[in-house]
Motif scaffolding. Sequence first.
Motif, mmCIF file in Angstrom:
data_model
loop_
_atom_site.group_PDB
_atom_site.id
_atom_site.type_symbol
_atom_site.label_atom_id
_atom_site.label_comp_id
_atom_site.label_asym_id
_atom_site.label_seq_id
_atom_site.Cartn_x
_atom_site.Cartn_y
_atom_site.Cartn_z
ATOM 1 N N LYS A 242 0.856 -1.182 0.000
ATOM 2 C CA LYS A 242 0.000 0.000 0.000
ATOM 3 C C LYS A 242 0.889 1.228 0.000
ATOM 4 O O LYS A 242 1.783 1.361 0.837
ATOM 5 N N LEU A 243 0.656 2.111 -0.950
ATOM 6 C CA LEU A 243 1.472 3.310 -1.122
ATOM 7 C C LEU A 243 0.843 4.506 -0.423
ATOM 8 O O LEU A 243 -0.376 4.658 -0.418
ATOM 9 N N LYS A 244 1.688 5.352 0.129
ATOM 10 C CA LYS A 244 1.215 6.611 0.693
ATOM 11 C C LYS A 244 0.830 7.525 -0.456
ATOM 12 O O LYS A 244 1.337 7.390 -1.579
ATOM 13 N N LYS B 87 -9.062 4.843 2.766
ATOM 14 C CA LYS B 87 -8.902 5.742 3.902
ATOM 15 C C LYS B 87 -8.791 4.893 5.163
ATOM 16 O O LYS B 87 -9.693 4.128 5.493
ATOM 17 N N LEU B 88 -7.687 5.030 5.857
ATOM 18 C CA LEU B 88 -7.440 4.268 7.071
ATOM 19 C C LEU B 88 -8.189 4.887 8.251
ATOM 20 O O LEU B 88 -8.566 6.068 8.196
ATOM 21 N N ARG C 86 -4.194 5.615 1.562
ATOM 22 C CA ARG C 86 -3.279 4.684 0.906
ATOM 23 C C ARG C 86 -3.881 4.245 -0.426
ATOM 24 O O ARG C 86 -5.078 4.323 -0.642
ATOM 25 N N CYS C 87 -3.009 3.763 -1.291
ATOM 26 C CA CYS C 87 -3.424 3.218 -2.583
ATOM 27 C C CYS C 87 -2.726 1.874 -2.746
ATOM 28 O O CYS C 87 -1.507 1.792 -2.584
#
Length: 61
Positions: free
Chosen positions: A6-8, A37-38, A44-45
């Motif tokens: 998961k990318l920022k 959305k955490l 994250r993507c």
Amino acid sequence: MASTKKLKLSEVLTEIGMSRAAFYRLRARGKAPKLIKLPNGQIRCRRSDLDAWWAQHETCA
């Protein structure tokens, strides 16, 4: 099941070469990669979602 990276959001923006404002305009039009959305509010993507987005937007020159 293997964990997907998961990318920022900052990593996504760097990779696609886009400003945060331009990205959110793209997102408002429903044309941005899928985001997660955490619970702490961070975004994250999934790597797989970004790769699928790239594939969908590739054009043959």
